[in-house]
Design a protein around this motif. Structure first.
Motif, mmCIF file in Angstrom:
data_model
loop_
_atom_site.group_PDB
_atom_site.id
_atom_site.type_symbol
_atom_site.label_atom_id
_atom_site.label_comp_id
_atom_site.label_asym_id
_atom_site.label_seq_id
_atom_site.Cartn_x
_atom_site.Cartn_y
_atom_site.Cartn_z
ATOM 1 N N UNK A 1 -9.109 -25.098 -29.104
ATOM 2 C CA UNK A 1 -8.192 -25.849 -28.251
ATOM 3 C C UNK A 1 -8.490 -27.343 -28.305
ATOM 4 N N UNK A 2 -7.501 -28.121 -28.672
ATOM 5 C CA UNK A 2 -7.638 -29.575 -28.693
ATOM 6 C C UNK A 2 -8.201 -30.143 -29.978
ATOM 7 N N UNK A 3 -8.714 -29.306 -30.870
ATOM 8 C CA UNK A 3 -9.340 -29.812 -32.092
ATOM 9 C C UNK A 3 -8.333 -30.527 -32.980
ATOM 10 N N UNK A 4 -7.187 -29.909 -33.216
ATOM 11 C CA UNK A 4 -6.180 -30.529 -34.066
ATOM 12 C C UNK A 4 -5.711 -31.855 -33.468
ATOM 13 N N UNK A 5 -5.577 -31.906 -32.170
ATOM 14 C CA UNK A 5 -5.160 -33.146 -31.495
ATOM 15 C C UNK A 5 -6.198 -34.249 -31.728
ATOM 16 N N UNK A 6 -7.480 -33.904 -31.616
ATOM 17 C CA UNK A 6 -8.547 -34.887 -31.842
ATOM 18 C C UNK A 6 -8.563 -35.361 -33.292
ATOM 19 N N UNK A 7 -8.380 -34.428 -34.212
ATOM 20 C CA UNK A 7 -8.379 -34.789 -35.632
ATOM 21 C C UNK A 7 -7.233 -35.753 -35.925
ATOM 22 N N UNK A 8 -6.093 -35.500 -35.357
ATOM 23 C CA UNK A 8 -4.927 -36.345 -35.607
ATOM 24 C C UNK A 8 -5.058 -37.723 -34.957
ATOM 25 N N UNK A 9 -5.998 -37.899 -34.056
ATOM 26 C CA UNK A 9 -6.215 -39.193 -33.413
ATOM 27 C C UNK A 9 -7.235 -40.054 -34.155
ATOM 28 N N UNK A 10 -7.752 -39.570 -35.271
ATOM 29 C CA UNK A 10 -8.717 -40.369 -36.039
ATOM 30 C C UNK A 10 -8.084 -41.693 -36.442
ATOM 31 N N UNK A 11 -8.828 -42.761 -36.268
ATOM 32 C CA UNK A 11 -8.314 -44.076 -36.631
ATOM 33 C C UNK A 11 -8.950 -44.619 -37.905
ATOM 34 N N UNK A 12 -10.120 -44.095 -38.257
ATOM 35 C CA UNK A 12 -10.818 -44.555 -39.454
ATOM 36 C C UNK A 12 -10.986 -43.387 -40.419
ATOM 37 N N UNK A 13 -11.062 -43.696 -41.704
ATOM 38 C CA UNK A 13 -11.279 -42.630 -42.670
ATOM 39 C C UNK A 13 -12.668 -42.008 -42.512
ATOM 40 N N UNK A 14 -12.751 -40.740 -42.814
ATOM 41 C CA UNK A 14 -14.009 -40.002 -42.748
ATOM 42 C C UNK A 14 -14.260 -39.408 -44.131
ATOM 43 N N UNK A 15 -15.366 -39.788 -44.754
ATOM 44 C CA UNK A 15 -15.741 -39.243 -46.057
ATOM 45 C C UNK A 15 -16.902 -38.287 -45.870
ATOM 46 N N UNK A 16 -16.722 -37.057 -46.298
ATOM 47 C CA UNK A 16 -17.786 -36.054 -46.212
ATOM 48 C C UNK A 16 -18.112 -35.566 -47.616
ATOM 49 N N UNK A 17 -19.397 -35.387 -47.878
ATOM 50 C CA UNK A 17 -19.846 -34.819 -49.141
ATOM 51 C C UNK A 17 -20.664 -33.579 -48.807
ATOM 52 N N UNK A 18 -20.274 -32.466 -49.390
ATOM 53 C CA UNK A 18 -20.966 -31.203 -49.158
ATOM 54 C C UNK A 18 -21.488 -30.686 -50.486
ATOM 55 N N UNK A 19 -22.790 -30.526 -50.576
ATOM 56 C CA UNK A 19 -23.402 -29.944 -51.766
ATOM 57 C C UNK A 19 -23.522 -28.444 -51.534
ATOM 58 N N UNK A 20 -23.044 -27.661 -52.504
ATOM 59 C CA UNK A 20 -23.100 -26.210 -52.374
ATOM 60 C C UNK A 20 -23.885 -25.609 -53.529
ATOM 61 N N UNK A 21 -24.396 -24.410 -53.292
ATOM 62 C CA UNK A 21 -25.126 -23.678 -54.322
ATOM 63 C C UNK A 21 -24.667 -22.226 -54.305
ATOM 64 N N UNK A 22 -24.581 -21.638 -55.482
ATOM 65 C CA UNK A 22 -24.087 -20.263 -55.608
ATOM 66 C C UNK A 22 -24.930 -19.273 -54.814
ATOM 67 N N UNK A 23 -26.226 -19.501 -54.738
ATOM 68 C CA UNK A 23 -27.120 -18.561 -54.063
ATOM 69 C C UNK A 23 -27.252 -18.805 -52.559
ATOM 70 N N UNK A 24 -26.609 -19.832 -52.050
ATOM 71 C CA UNK A 24 -26.724 -20.179 -50.638
ATOM 72 C C UNK A 24 -25.873 -19.241 -49.783
#
Length: 79
Positions: A20-43
């Protein structure tokens, strides 16, 4: 592989089941957000994490998610 297939099947649209409210908060972002996720096959945690972050990135053009194979880019992944 499963989280990526689910994202493709949904056409990149954000899911309707955000907390509840998550989509509303996401849509209110004013600045770009860059995320980097490193993944591994065995994780055991990577599929769930990818599955949670992909919908966030799909919900807003301000969120950019880069997913990197840690086996191919080991040095930056361990830093």
């Amino acid at each position: 592989l499963d989280p990526f297939l689910v994202a493709l099947a949904t056409g990149g649209n954000p899911p309707d089941n955000f907390a509840s409210g998550t989509l509303k908060l996401i849509q209110q972002l004013t600045h770009p957000v860059d995320m980097v996720l490193y993944i591994a096959a065995q994780c055991p945690h990577c599929p769930r994490t990818v599955g949670r972050l992909l919908p966030l990135a799909a919900a807003s053009s301000k969120i950019r998610l880069t997913i990197v194979d840690a086996a191919l880019f080991e040095k930056p992944a361990v830093q």
